[in-house]
Each structure stands twice: as structure tokens, then as C-alpha cells.
Design an enzyme around this catalytic site. Structure first.
Site, mmCIF file in Angstrom:
data_model
loop_
_atom_site.group_PDB
_atom_site.id
_atom_site.type_symbol
_atom_site.label_atom_id
_atom_site.label_comp_id
_atom_site.label_asym_id
_atom_site.label_seq_id
_atom_site.Cartn_x
_atom_site.Cartn_y
_atom_site.Cartn_z
ATOM 1 N N LYS A 51 -61.441 -20.861 18.846
ATOM 2 C CA LYS A 51 -62.525 -19.930 19.138
ATOM 3 C C LYS A 51 -62.305 -18.657 18.314
ATOM 4 C CE LYS A 51 -64.791 -18.862 23.491
ATOM 5 N NZ LYS A 51 -64.479 -18.534 24.885
ATOM 6 N N VAL A 52 -63.359 -18.244 17.614
ATOM 7 C CA VAL A 52 -63.264 -17.014 16.814
ATOM 8 C C VAL A 52 -64.440 -16.105 17.167
ATOM 9 C CG1 VAL A 52 -62.111 -18.199 14.884
ATOM 10 C CG2 VAL A 52 -64.598 -17.931 14.840
#
Ligand code: E4P
Length: 218
Positions: free
Chosen positions: A83-84
Site C-alpha cells: 500500500k502506498v
């Protein structure tokens, strides 16, 4: 529609996974902090409980460190989705990890433009935060509708719309009605979805009438 559980509490995940309705799990730095556990340990444990995508978020904000963190998280288990955040460095990391074949969930999305950028960066998931938009007086579901409509125009984009920051069962109903691919919800919301007073009342009447028959199926 796929159901992800938005928590890092392993006990909840184990219990809900037994329903057979859980397709994945999402976590974020706040949820990891709340669990009081080390991120690498808890993500590996969750990955072994639920075979679907398990989102683990990077903690850095610069590209080089995000990429290194993302690669380390992705190596933990094959079902990790990194997840970014939706920032220029986050999307650069998304592109690099996606090119490596890693699934990326782009988080903290609050506009259709941001969702377009994430799709172009090769994100596997875009996470529009419905509840947090509602909290500031904007209609979070309008954003889901916009993104679903835009993505439908570009079938070459494989990015799935993951309705996040879900606060209650009506958010799930509405996201499903609009065609969101995934909803990630706190355990309490999934538990609430089963409930209807007429189900309880009807079951009570059936059980009472059945008892009067004196029969047994087994
Ligand atoms: C999931 O990926 C998000 O991190 C989460 O849904 C955010 O929810 P919140 O707005 O209730 O913190």
C-alpha cells in the site's frame, strides 16, 4: 463484490475468515499501531490466515525508501499487496513495484483525478476514502460512482475500485450498487450486515412452531 476486512487484529480476522466471506485484508499504519504488534510479524500471520490480497502499507514518504520498504513487504508472502499513499513519490513507487509484478494498493484517494493517476501508474487497487469525505461534508459515494464510471471507459486499466473508510452497512450496499469491485470494512460492519430484526423474529417463530411438531431431521 469482494469483501476485505480493515483491521490488523488477528483474532477478528480468524473469526471472520471462517465465514468464508473474506477475500482479503487491509491494514494501515494506524491499525498496525493499534494492534501493538510488529508490522512484519502481523502481516505474515494475516497472510497465512487469508489467502487473498493483504495490504501492508509503507511508512516512508520518499521514493527510494518506499520502494525498499515495498520490496521488503512484498517478499514476506506472495499475497502481500503493498500500500502506498497517493503522492508523486507513492505513484512512482506504485509504477516500479507494479512493473516488478507486485500488487499495489494506492491509498488516501480523495478525487477522481487521483484515481486516474493511480490507474496509469499500474495500481491493482485504488482506495477512495468514503467515510473521511462524508466527515467533511462531501459525498464519498459520488467519488466511487465517478471512479467506477471513468474506469469503465478504459478497460485496459486493470485497477479495481476498493471502497475504503467504510463506516456502516449502507456504505457497503451503496458501493455494491455503484459497481465497486471491493469494499474494505471494519469487522463490526461485516457483523452488522447479517442483522435484521425480522430475521430474528421470523427464526424465533419457526423454532417455536418446529418444537411443537416433536420432529427431528437427524
Ligand atoms: C483502508 O485501506 C483504509 O486505511 C481505511 O479504510 C481507513 O478507514 P478510516 O477512515 O476509518 O480510518
Amino acid at each position: 463484490m469482494k469483501f476485505f476486512i480493515d483491521t490488523a487484529e488477528v483474532a477478528d480476522i480468524r473469526e471472520l475468515a471462517e465465514t468464508g466471506l473474506v477475500d482479503g485484508v487491509t491494514t494501515n499504519p494506524s491499525l498496525i499501531a493499534k494492534s501493538g504488534r510488529k508490522i512484519l510479524d502481523v502481516i505474515a500471520e494475516i497472510c497465512d490466515i487469508v489467502p487473498g490480497p493483504i495490504s501492508a502499507e509503507v511508512a516512508a514518504t520518499d521514493f527510494d525508501t518506499m520502494l525498499a520498504e515495498g520490496r521488503k513487504l512484498a517478499k514476506l508472502r506472495s499475497n502481500v499487496a503493498v500500500k502506498v499513499p497517493l503522492t508523486p513519490a507513492g505513484l512512482k513507487t506504485c509504477k516500479a513495484l507494479s512493473d516488478d509484478g507486485v500488487k499495489v494498493n494506492v491509498t488516501l484517494c480523495f478525487s477522481a483525478n487521483q484515481a486516474i493517476l493511480a490507474a496509469k501508474a499500474g495500481a491493482a487497487f485504488i482506495s477512495p476514502f468514503v467515510g473521511r469525505l462524508d466527515d467533511i461534508g462531501q459525498d464519498g459515494m459520488e467519488l466511487i460512482a465517478d471512479i467506477v464510471a471513468i474506469y469503465r471507459e478504459y478497460p485496459m486499466w486493470r485497477t479495481e475500485v476498493l471502497a475504503a473508510s467504510i463506516r456502516h452497512p449502507m456504505h457497503v450496499t451503496e458501493a455494491a450498487r455503484l459497481g465497486a469491485h471491493v469494499a474494505t470494512m471494519p469487522p463490526s460492519v461485516l457483523r452488522q450486515m447479517y442483522k435484521h430484526p425480522l430475521t430474528d423474529k421470523g427464526l424465533e417463530a419457526f423454532m417455536s412452531d418446529w418444537a411443537k411438531t416433536g420432529q427431528s431431521i437427524l
